[in-house]
Design an enzyme around this catalytic site. Structure first.
Site, PDB file in Angstrom:
ATOM      1  N   ASP A  33       2.695  -0.415  10.838  1.00  0.00           N
ATOM      2  CA  ASP A  33       2.582  -1.240   9.629  1.00  0.00           C
ATOM      3  C   ASP A  33       1.369  -0.865   8.804  1.00  0.00           C
ATOM      4  O   ASP A  33       0.251  -0.788   9.322  1.00  0.00           O
ATOM      5  CB  ASP A  33       2.485  -2.718  10.027  1.00  0.00           C
ATOM      6  CG  ASP A  33       3.778  -3.246  10.615  1.00  0.00           C
ATOM      7  OD1 ASP A  33       4.460  -4.012   9.929  1.00  0.00           O
ATOM      8  OD2 ASP A  33       4.090  -2.871  11.763  1.00  0.00           O
TER       9      ASP A  33
ATOM     10  N   ASP B  38      -0.323   4.791  13.407  1.00  0.00           N
ATOM     11  CA  ASP B  38      -0.109   3.350  13.384  1.00  0.00           C
ATOM     12  C   ASP B  38       1.190   3.127  12.604  1.00  0.00           C
ATOM     13  O   ASP B  38       1.656   4.024  11.893  1.00  0.00           O
ATOM     14  CB  ASP B  38      -1.298   2.677  12.699  1.00  0.00           C
ATOM     15  CG  ASP B  38      -1.054   1.216  12.397  1.00  0.00           C
ATOM     16  OD1 ASP B  38      -0.711   0.480  13.332  1.00  0.00           O
ATOM     17  OD2 ASP B  38      -1.180   0.827  11.221  1.00  0.00           O
TER      18      ASP B  38
END
Length: 423
Positions: A162, A160
Site C-alpha cells: 500500500d 511494500d
C-alpha cells in the site's frame, strides 16, 4: 555501477547520455502509460514531488538540508561522496557517524555528485539563488544514486504494498503500470517480492486478491516456472511466505504457502502462542487507551498475529502518529513487534519487516548488496524503517514514484547486461 570497479572511462559518457534519454522519456512522454493522460512533466504528473501527508522525518536527510545554509548543493554532494566512502570502510569511527550518530550502513557505494548532476539537468537546483532543495528533492537524489549503484548487483527487489505498488487500500489491478516492469525484471533474473503487513493465515485466496492483476499477467503470458519461481509474498511483516503455483487443470497461476520449516529461522519458530496472545492483548489495551485519550472513536481488528484500530471517522495523521509511537515506545514484550501508523489505521504486528526480509534473503541465499527494498514508510512510526538494517532502500512517496525509479533501474539493468553480452 554497484561494485567498486568502475566502468571504462570511454563508456561512462555513453551511460550518462543514455540516462539523459531515459529521463527525457520519463518526464516528457505524453503517453498515458507513463504518468497519466495529463502528463507533460514530472511535476505535472505528481511524480518526484512532495506527498502531502508524507511526514518527512529523517535525521540524515535533515543534516544534508542543514548543510545548505553554508554550502551549495554541489559542495554538499562532493563532501558526501567522500564521507560515504569513508563510512563504508569504517562505519563505527567515520566522520559521518560522528556528525549523524544514527546514520545507517551503506551497503553499496553511492555516487552522489553524479546523481545530483543527473537530477539537476532536469530540475535546475543549482540555478536557484535563494531557495535550497527540499526534503523530497534530497530523497530523490539519494534514490537515483542507489538505483545506479544497485543495478549491476541486484538479485532481489522487494516492495511494500500500500502506497508503494498501489494506492492505500487498493489492490494490484490488471492495468497497474508496475506489472510489466516486475515481469521484465523477473525475466532478467531478478527475484521480486512484496513484503507487506497484510496477513491472512491459511487463506492464500486473499493474498491472491491483492495481486490479482499480476497473477493474471503471469497466466496470460504463460510464464515458465523458472520465471514465476522468482516471485514471492512475505505477509504479516514476517509471518507468512507465499510462492507461485500452477493449477493442474486450468494452468492458472495462483499462490501457495511455503511450509514454515523451509524458510523461518529457529528464532521465529520458537515463538509460543501464549506469548503471542499476551503481546496482542497488551497491544490492544494500549491502542484503546490511547484512542480514548485522543478522543478518537475506533473499531478494533484482531488477527492471528496482529491487532489494530481503525478510526470510525475522519482524523489527521498526527493523531495516528502519536498513537503508534506511544505503543512503540511503551509496550513491553519478549517477542519482537512492530507498531506502525498505516496512514488510515494503527496496527501492532508480531515480528517486523526486518525479520521477514532477513528470512527471505536467507531462503533465497542473497547478501545485503544484492537486495533492494522499496517503501513509503521510513519515518519513525513506519514499518519499512526496520529494513534499513539489512539492505539498501529506496524511499518513495507514491506508486508513481515507484514506477519512475524502477523504470530507471530496469534501463540500467538492460544496459549493463547488454554491455556484458557484447563484451
Amino acid at each position: 555501477m554497484g561494485s567498486e570497479s568502475d566502468i571504462d572511462d570511454d563508456v561512462a559518457p555513453k551511460l550518462m547520455e543514455t540516462n539523459m534519454l531515459v529521463w527525457e522519456e520519463l518526464l516528457s512522454s505524453p503517453e498515458p502509460e507513463i504518468f497519466g493522460p495529463r502528463a507533460r512533466s514530472a511535476s505535472d504528473a505528481g511524480v518526484l514531488r512532495r506527498k502531502g501527508h508524507l511526514k518527512e522525518q529523517d535525521k540524515f536527510i535533515q543534516f544534508l538540508l542543514d548543510m545548505h545554509e553554508t554550502h551549495t548543493s554541489l559542495e554538499v554532494m562532493e563532501k558526501l561522496d567522500k564521507w560515504i566512502s569513508e563510512h563504508r570502510r569504517d562505519p563505527r569511527a567515520s566522520k559521518l557517524r560522528r556528525m549523524v550518530p544514527t546514520v545507517e550502513v551503506f551497503y553499496t557505494p553511492l555516487r552522489m555528485v553524479e546523481a545530483f548532476l543527473e537530477y539537476d539537468e532536469f530540475f535546475a537546483l543549482s540555478r536557484r539563488q535563494y531557495v535550497p532543495p527540499n526534503f523530497a528533492e534530497i530523497r530523490h537524489i539519494l534514490n537515483i544514486a542507489q538505483v545506479h549503484s544497485s543495478a549491476d548487483t541486484l538479485k532481489l527487489l522487494t516492495f511494500d504494498a500500500d502506497g508503494t505498488l498501489y494506492a492505500d487500500g487498493a489492490h494490484m489491478q490488471h492495468d497497474n503500470d508496475m506489472i510489466h516492469l516486475i515481469i521484465s525484471l523477473m525475466k532478467r533474473g531478478v527475484h521480486v517480492a512484496i513484503v507487506t503487513a497484510a496477513g491472512y493465515p491459511n487463506d492464500a485466496d486473499k493474498f491472491e486478491q491483492r495481486v490479482e492483476g499480476l497473477l493474471a499477467a503471469f497466466s496470460r503470458l504463460d510464464l515458465p516456472k523458472s520465471v514465476t519461481d522468482r516471485f514471492h509474498i512475505m505477509g504479516g511483516e514476517c509471518n507468512y511466505l507465499l510462492r507461485v503455483a500452477t493449477c493442474d487443470k486450468t494452468y492458472r497461476r495462483k499462490l501457495e504457502f511455503v511450509p514454515e520449516e523451509e524458510w523461518k529461522s529457529s528464532y521465529m519458530m520458537s515463538w509460543k502462542q501464549e506469548d503471542i496472545n499476551n503481546l496482542l492483548t497488551k497491544a490492544e489495551s494500549m491502542l484503546l487507551d490511547g484512542a480514548a485519550r485522543l478522543r478518537l472513536p475506533v473499531d478494533v481488528l484482531r488477527k492471528e498475529r496482529a491487532v489494530g484500530v481503525i478510526p470510525k471517522g475522519p482524523t489527521i495523521y498526527e493523531v495516528l502518529e502519536d498513537l503508534a509511537i506511544v505503543v512503540q515506545t511503551r509496550l513491553e514484550s519478549d517477542l519482537p513487534f512492530c507498531a506502525f501508523n498505516g496512514g488510515n489505521d494503527v496496527f501492532v504486528d508480531v515480528g517486523n519487516k526486518l525479520l521477514g526480509l532477513q528470512a527471505l534473503m536467507n531462503y533465497l541465499n542473497f547478501s545485503p548488496e544484492q537486495v533492494l527494498h522499496v517503501g513509503d514508510r521510513f519515518t519513525d512510526s513506519g514499518n519499512d524503517s526496520a529494513t534499513r538494517d539489512c539492505c539498501p532502500i529506496l524511499w518513495v512517496a507514491n506508486p508513481e514514484e515507484t514506477y519512475f525509479f524502477i523504470h530507471l533501474m530496469l534501463q540500467d539493468i538492460k544496459r549493463l547486461q547488454d554491455y556484458a553480452y557484447i563484451e
